[in-house]
Design a protein around this motif. Structure first.
Motif, PDB file in Angstrom:
ATOM      1  N   GLU A   3      -5.805  19.766 -20.350  1.00  0.00           N
ATOM      2  CA  GLU A   3      -5.390  19.982 -19.232  1.00  0.00           C
ATOM      3  C   GLU A   3      -5.978  18.639 -18.433  1.00  0.00           C
ATOM      4  N   VAL A   4      -5.266  17.720 -17.806  1.00  0.00           N
ATOM      5  CA  VAL A   4      -5.634  16.546 -17.157  1.00  0.00           C
ATOM      6  C   VAL A   4      -5.694  16.901 -15.477  1.00  0.00           C
ATOM      7  N   ILE A   5      -6.741  16.863 -14.841  1.00  0.00           N
ATOM      8  CA  ILE A   5      -6.591  17.247 -13.348  1.00  0.00           C
ATOM      9  C   ILE A   5      -7.159  15.853 -12.870  1.00  0.00           C
ATOM     10  N   ALA A   6      -6.297  15.299 -11.752  1.00  0.00           N
ATOM     11  CA  ALA A   6      -6.472  14.132 -11.004  1.00  0.00           C
ATOM     12  C   ALA A   6      -6.570  14.392  -9.612  1.00  0.00           C
ATOM     13  N   VAL A   7      -7.671  13.976  -8.787  1.00  0.00           N
ATOM     14  CA  VAL A   7      -7.567  14.081  -7.400  1.00  0.00           C
ATOM     15  C   VAL A   7      -7.297  12.687  -6.991  1.00  0.00           C
ATOM     16  N   VAL A   8      -6.163  12.419  -6.070  1.00  0.00           N
ATOM     17  CA  VAL A   8      -5.563  10.974  -5.797  1.00  0.00           C
ATOM     18  C   VAL A   8      -5.285  11.076  -4.200  1.00  0.00           C
ATOM     19  N   ARG A   9      -5.214   9.816  -3.811  1.00  0.00           N
ATOM     20  CA  ARG A   9      -5.106   9.515  -2.374  1.00  0.00           C
ATOM     21  C   ARG A   9      -3.703  10.104  -1.974  1.00  0.00           C
ATOM     22  N   MET A  10      -3.375  10.752  -0.982  1.00  0.00           N
ATOM     23  CA  MET A  10      -2.027  11.165  -0.529  1.00  0.00           C
ATOM     24  C   MET A  10      -0.957  10.108  -0.728  1.00  0.00           C
ATOM     25  N   ASN A  11      -1.443   8.832   0.009  1.00  0.00           N
ATOM     26  CA  ASN A  11      -0.459   7.587  -0.062  1.00  0.00           C
ATOM     27  C   ASN A  11      -0.216   7.065  -1.296  1.00  0.00           C
ATOM     28  N   LYS A  12      -0.786   7.510  -2.407  1.00  0.00           N
ATOM     29  CA  LYS A  12      -0.659   7.166  -3.757  1.00  0.00           C
ATOM     30  C   LYS A  12       0.278   8.153  -4.857  1.00  0.00           C
ATOM     31  N   MET A  13       0.909   9.181  -4.209  1.00  0.00           N
ATOM     32  CA  MET A  13       1.357  10.203  -4.944  1.00  0.00           C
ATOM     33  C   MET A  13       2.790   9.863  -5.501  1.00  0.00           C
ATOM     34  N   HIS A  31      -0.675  19.821  -5.971  1.00  0.00           N
ATOM     35  CA  HIS A  31      -1.295  20.628  -5.125  1.00  0.00           C
ATOM     36  C   HIS A  31      -1.982  19.996  -3.702  1.00  0.00           C
ATOM     37  N   GLU A  32      -1.712  20.317  -2.720  1.00  0.00           N
ATOM     38  CA  GLU A  32      -2.608  20.025  -1.649  1.00  0.00           C
ATOM     39  C   GLU A  32      -3.844  20.069  -1.851  1.00  0.00           C
ATOM     40  N   ALA A  33      -4.756  19.158  -1.404  1.00  0.00           N
ATOM     41  CA  ALA A  33      -6.181  19.389  -1.484  1.00  0.00           C
ATOM     42  C   ALA A  33      -6.905  18.673  -0.548  1.00  0.00           C
ATOM     43  N   TRP A  34      -8.227  19.193  -0.286  1.00  0.00           N
ATOM     44  CA  TRP A  34      -8.997  18.505   1.138  1.00  0.00           C
ATOM     45  C   TRP A  34     -10.448  18.186   0.323  1.00  0.00           C
ATOM     46  N   GLY A  35     -10.939  16.957   0.432  1.00  0.00           N
ATOM     47  CA  GLY A  35     -12.384  16.798  -0.001  1.00  0.00           C
ATOM     48  C   GLY A  35     -12.801  15.671   0.481  1.00  0.00           C
ATOM     49  N   ARG A  36     -13.890  15.045  -0.012  1.00  0.00           N
ATOM     50  CA  ARG A  36     -14.526  13.804   0.291  1.00  0.00           C
ATOM     51  C   ARG A  36     -15.708  13.519  -1.088  1.00  0.00           C
ATOM     52  N   LEU A  66     -13.578  16.301   5.870  1.00  0.00           N
ATOM     53  CA  LEU A  66     -12.832  16.497   4.578  1.00  0.00           C
ATOM     54  C   LEU A  66     -11.463  15.672   4.800  1.00  0.00           C
ATOM     55  N   PHE A  67     -10.926  14.931   3.657  1.00  0.00           N
ATOM     56  CA  PHE A  67      -9.764  14.184   3.875  1.00  0.00           C
ATOM     57  C   PHE A  67      -8.804  14.810   3.104  1.00  0.00           C
ATOM     58  N   ALA A  68      -7.468  14.665   3.577  1.00  0.00           N
ATOM     59  CA  ALA A  68      -6.557  15.014   2.601  1.00  0.00           C
ATOM     60  C   ALA A  68      -6.173  14.528   1.224  1.00  0.00           C
ATOM     61  N   LYS A  69      -5.839  14.955   0.503  1.00  0.00           N
ATOM     62  CA  LYS A  69      -5.692  14.425  -1.088  1.00  0.00           C
ATOM     63  C   LYS A  69      -4.593  15.050  -1.843  1.00  0.00           C
ATOM     64  N   ARG A  70      -4.327  14.742  -2.832  1.00  0.00           N
ATOM     65  CA  ARG A  70      -3.533  15.341  -3.724  1.00  0.00           C
ATOM     66  C   ARG A  70      -4.050  15.722  -4.881  1.00  0.00           C
ATOM     67  N   MET A  71      -3.906  16.748  -5.803  1.00  0.00           N
ATOM     68  CA  MET A  71      -4.583  17.256  -7.001  1.00  0.00           C
ATOM     69  C   MET A  71      -3.392  17.318  -7.864  1.00  0.00           C
ATOM     70  N   VAL A  72      -3.377  16.709  -8.871  1.00  0.00           N
ATOM     71  CA  VAL A  72      -2.254  16.476  -9.747  1.00  0.00           C
ATOM     72  C   VAL A  72      -2.771  17.229 -11.176  1.00  0.00           C
ATOM     73  N   THR A  73      -1.974  18.015 -11.829  1.00  0.00           N
ATOM     74  CA  THR A  73      -2.317  18.708 -12.746  1.00  0.00           C
ATOM     75  C   THR A  73      -1.357  18.623 -13.975  1.00  0.00           C
ATOM     76  N   VAL A  74      -1.816  18.217 -15.258  1.00  0.00           N
ATOM     77  CA  VAL A  74      -0.740  17.709 -16.366  1.00  0.00           C
ATOM     78  C   VAL A  74      -1.366  18.623 -17.620  1.00  0.00           C
ATOM     79  N   VAL A  75      -0.624  19.391 -18.101  1.00  0.00           N
ATOM     80  CA  VAL A  75      -0.989  19.840 -19.637  1.00  0.00           C
ATOM     81  C   VAL A  75      -0.128  19.168 -20.819  1.00  0.00           C
ATOM     82  N   VAL A  76      -0.709  18.354 -21.578  1.00  0.00           N
ATOM     83  CA  VAL A  76      -0.341  17.765 -22.758  1.00  0.00           C
ATOM     84  C   VAL A  76      -1.091  18.029 -24.011  1.00  0.00           C
TER      85      VAL A  76
END
Length: 124
Positions: A3-13, A31-36, A66-76
Motif C-alpha cells: 500500500e502506497v500512501i501519499a500526502v500531497v498538496r491540493m493543487n497537485k492532485m 481522501h481529503e486530509a488536513w495536516g502540517r 492545519l492545511f488542506a491536503k489530499r491523501m492518495v492511497t494505491v495498492v499495487v
C-alpha cells in the motif's frame, strides 16, 4: 503487495492523477486530509500558545493551523511500487517545504468483494 500512501498538496492532485495514469495505475483512492509539517511551527511557541499565553499565540499566528491536503492511497504488486513512488514524487516535487510525504506499507491480502478473488488477482 504494498500500500502506497501519499500526502500531497491540493493543487497537485490533477498532476498526481495524470502521473499515476501515465504510469499504468488506473485504480487509487483520494481522501481529503488536513495536516502540517513539523518545520512550520516552533514547538515551544506552540506549547505556550496552547497553555493560553497570548503573546505566543500572536507569534504563532497562522502557522499553527492545519492545511488542506489530499491523501492518495494505491495498492499495487511489489514490482510496481517504485513506478508509483516515482510518479507521485515527480508530480509533486517543487523543492519547497510542503511537497508531501510518501509511505509504503506491506499488505497481507486483498479481496475483491464482487468475485471473491484474493491476493494479486484482486488488485489487477
Amino acid at each position: 503487495m504494498k500500500e502506497v500512501i501519499a500526502v500531497v498538496r491540493m493543487n497537485k492532485m490533477n498532476q498526481t492523477k495524470k502521473a499515476l495514469t501515465d504510469a499504468g495505475i488506473a485504480a487509487f483512492f483520494a481522501h481529503e486530509a488536513w495536516g502540517r509539517g513539523k518545520g512550520l511551527v516552533n514547538a515551544e511557541v506552540a506549547a505556550a500558545a496552547a497553555a493560553g499565553n497570548q503573546e505566543a499565540a500572536e507569534i504563532l499566528g497562522s502557522k499553527g493551523k492545519l492545511f488542506a491536503k489530499r491523501m492518495v492511497t494505491v495498492v499495487v504488486p511489489d514490482e510496481k511500487v517504485s513506478a508509483v513512488v516515482d510518479a507521485i514524487a515527480a508530480a509533486n516535487k517543487t523543492g519547497k517545504p510542503g511537497d508531501g510525504k510518501i509511505f509504503v506499507l506491506p499488505l497481507s491480502d486483498s479481496i475483491r468483494v464482487r468475485t471473491g478473488e484474493t491476493g494479486a488477482c484482486a488488485i489487477e
